[in-house]
Design a protein around this motif. Sequence first.
Motif, PDB file in Angstrom:
ATOM      1  N   THR A  57      26.457 -45.519 -50.210  1.00  0.00           N
ATOM      2  CA  THR A  57      26.724 -45.251 -51.623  1.00  0.00           C
ATOM      3  C   THR A  57      25.617 -44.380 -52.194  1.00  0.00           C
ATOM      4  N   ASN A  58      25.903 -43.706 -53.274  1.00  0.00           N
ATOM      5  CA  ASN A  58      24.884 -42.963 -54.014  1.00  0.00           C
ATOM      6  C   ASN A  58      24.472 -43.697 -55.289  1.00  0.00           C
ATOM      7  N   ASN A  59      24.731 -44.998 -55.329  1.00  0.00           N
ATOM      8  CA  ASN A  59      24.335 -45.810 -56.484  1.00  0.00           C
ATOM      9  C   ASN A  59      22.846 -46.140 -56.398  1.00  0.00           C
ATOM     10  N   ARG A  95      28.719 -54.830 -49.503  1.00  0.00           N
ATOM     11  CA  ARG A  95      28.732 -53.370 -49.313  1.00  0.00           C
ATOM     12  C   ARG A  95      29.987 -52.806 -49.964  1.00  0.00           C
ATOM     13  N   GLY A  96      29.807 -51.761 -50.737  1.00  0.00           N
ATOM     14  CA  GLY A  96      30.911 -51.204 -51.510  1.00  0.00           C
ATOM     15  C   GLY A  96      30.865 -51.649 -52.964  1.00  0.00           C
ATOM     16  N   GLY A 124      26.818 -41.121 -57.511  1.00  0.00           N
ATOM     17  CA  GLY A 124      26.897 -42.548 -57.777  1.00  0.00           C
ATOM     18  C   GLY A 124      26.791 -42.824 -59.264  1.00  0.00           C
ATOM     19  N   ARG A 135      21.868 -44.621 -49.130  1.00  0.00           N
ATOM     20  CA  ARG A 135      22.876 -43.620 -48.748  1.00  0.00           C
ATOM     21  C   ARG A 135      23.315 -43.758 -47.289  1.00  0.00           C
ATOM     22  N   PRO A 146      27.913 -40.429 -48.454  1.00  0.00           N
ATOM     23  CA  PRO A 146      28.920 -40.143 -49.486  1.00  0.00           C
ATOM     24  C   PRO A 146      28.676 -38.791 -50.139  1.00  0.00           C
TER      25      PRO A 146
END
Length: 900
Positions: free
Chosen positions: A336-338, A307-308, A586, A331, A582
Amino acid sequence: MKMGDAVVSLTINGTSVAVQPGATVLDAVNRLGLPLPQLCKDPDRPALGACRTCLVKVEGMHGFPASCHLPAREGMVVSTNDPVLTRIRNGVLDLTCGMATPSLNRPGFGQLSDACARLGFFQRRHMPWRHTPVDDTKSFFVLDRDACILCGRCTVACNDVQQIGAIALLGRGARTTVGVFGDGSLASSVCTSCGQCVATCPTGAIRPKEAPAPVMREVETTCPYCGVGCGIRLRVRADGRLALIADDVPTNRSSLGMLCVKGRFGTGFIHAADRITPPMVRRNGSWHPVSWDEALDAAAEGLVTNRGRFGALASAKATNEDGYIVQKFVRAVMGTNNIDHCARLCHSPSVVAMLRSLGSGATSNSYDDYEAAGCLMVVGSDPSSNHPVIAVRLRQAVSRGARLIVVNPKRIELCDQADLWLQQRPGTDVTLFNAMARVIIDEGLTNLEFMRNRTEGFEAWRESLEPYTLQFAEQVTGVPQEQIVQAARWYAKPLFAGSCLIWGMGITQHTNGTANVHALLNLSLVTGQMGFAGSGISPLRGQNNVQGCCDAGCLPTHLPGYQRYTPEALEKFEAAWGVRIPNSAGITLTEMIEACLDGSIRAMYMVGENPLLTEPNLHHATRALSNLDCLVVQDLFLHETAELAHVFLPAAAFAEKEGTFTNSERRVQRVRKALDPPGEAKPDWWITSELARRVAQRLGVLSSGFEYSHPAEVFEEMARLVPFLAGISHDRLDREGGIQWPCPTSDHPGTRFLYAESFPIGKAQFVPVVQTAEAAELPDHDFPFLLNTGRILYHWHGGTLTRRVQGLLELAPRLEVAINPEDARRLDIDQGTLVRLTSRRGELTAYAQITEAVRAGEVFIPFVKLAESGANILTNSVYDPFAKIPEYKVCAVMIERLGK
């Protein structure tokens, strides 16, 4: 029929019936369900009146008219079973039966046999001259002339409906037969295997090759291939498999009762022998089937650890509900918005440019507007290969008087119908469109009222056009000046209605893709060609649910519904999901690949995506994904990317789950379950929800939020958060059919076209763009040819699905490279010669297709993977700076002859 509508009432065989004005007596007969033969009448087409089997008697009318041509009138008294009428009809059927030859290899004569059985007589001895060999040269169906009654339905389907013109009625009198030009085989004709003739044939003269089997039920759903969104009816056989041929759903407004070869015959991939159905975990380099609990736990552990340093890819082949759950997991749980999907690789420049200029990244108009338009400009798209049903609509528009402009470096099939073909050099689109814009301004063809009231930035944009003279444009693009002027005039001032601007990946898959789209949008704004019937801007979506996947929020730059990371939007989603999310964008799919190499991404979750077939520079992409600590792949097959995974989660196919797709015209449509998933495969929304719960529990970030019992609940949640979907639900779609967003309330009818009165950003923006380099890599001494890539009709994208449909593979079994005859002579290459194509990134082999469709010095290769060769081994991993899309359309290659 709605209450209060005007109706026509008549009586048939003593029973009253009401029909809509304009209906025929046959419509009324069918409404009552009376058994009346109608052999030449396709239920979805105008009457032909050829078979004379639907005769009726009408009180006060002389003779026995054909009910298919007879308008229903108020007070009519009709009989279908008068004794004299029955004798005449039986005689007609008896003569018709004499045209058909019995055979042990044919399962009866379809509707003809049914009609005869109802009337209690058998067909008589056949005419000896009718015996002809069966034409079985096509992959999916045969032409058996001995079963033909010359009703004409197949020729109408081919010529008038699909507008292909492969078959016709040939000869005269008793020698008349259905055939192709030159009396050749179907395989030698221009037949595209769309199957429209098969679907309409009443006797089985044109029938599927598949052995007949009892059909237990039929299910209406939406085609899983391109973004047209055709309605299809799946037939489920008694053995639990889908029948070879799917039928169209004529009430579906996307297809109007038409399908292409993939939609009609291409659904069998779900039964492929290499379908993976148990969850699997890789141990010591080998795959091991495991339980769902073990697989999901292994996936969760790998994702939690990273994570991260995590990214995810959603699927434009999956449903809206599937996509929404994936982005929510990324999300709300992974923080994350990746999150991205394949739109990054096809129409991200369209979305980026349209959001900036207009405030919405969707097609503004409907397919109906194509047929209403006075001018159609098709740019960088080959609809006949990519969106065949759209190509039919365009051909129909031309037949009704619309002008067609094709802008494409490669000669495509639509060029045969085009009034004007602009063959620009690849990568010079900005120059071409800016020069057209300057002509429009210089000749006073602008829409001044539209510009004054509804746009901003005109003066700065007009000044940016100063260098783009006709002389300069011709020099850069290779398009003659007079053609540029003609295209500008026709687009700005169509003969009637408005102009539709339609584009594809031919202008987006460039390092200047976003600039290309802005240049197109500027043309539409300066002429005011949007916001009314017969006008609009249309990026044609490649995959079945690209539009919906974007709508659902599978983009790193926007929340669902294209909502930005503003405090107000974040507050709304955080309240709904019960967790902080976030607040900044991302990274994109293409950036994730690079991040795998530098270590900032260590784990990925891929749903229905195969980057090792779709990414450019595949050797580079393979190195990147091989660097991951945890790769979880969720799909149907163990494809190229899945072979690198650590956990494989088997997903249900489109015919094995419920949900919705959203097509290119913003129409949300139902997807319905026809079969149970094989083995232990599960729907994507269920898998992602189960994975999310496990990850959330380990991280302690979310105690609830993924407890869904049905996709309808997922859609309901998404509709609450996305204003333009607020009025749509599964129940409403089941009642009314597809609905186009924006649909803000439950009583809103949906929206045919956007921007009738305003733009989401207030006033639309002119955005000045300039022509930079044509491409990042151009031909030189070592690599003297310019390579262009695209799709072909018989395969879809990389071919992961279509290569598993035997008939499609037979129609296009090998990779071919289009080479101009001048180049072929110079290199001593003949038709079918095996050649090697080499770029600075890799090499592949293909067979030469000598054609003038490409210019000398240019070659074209489809990006489907055939015989272990795929075009993206060659393509260049350089990107548009705004949309981050790779430059698939232009790179430099060399060609070597390998043999005959």
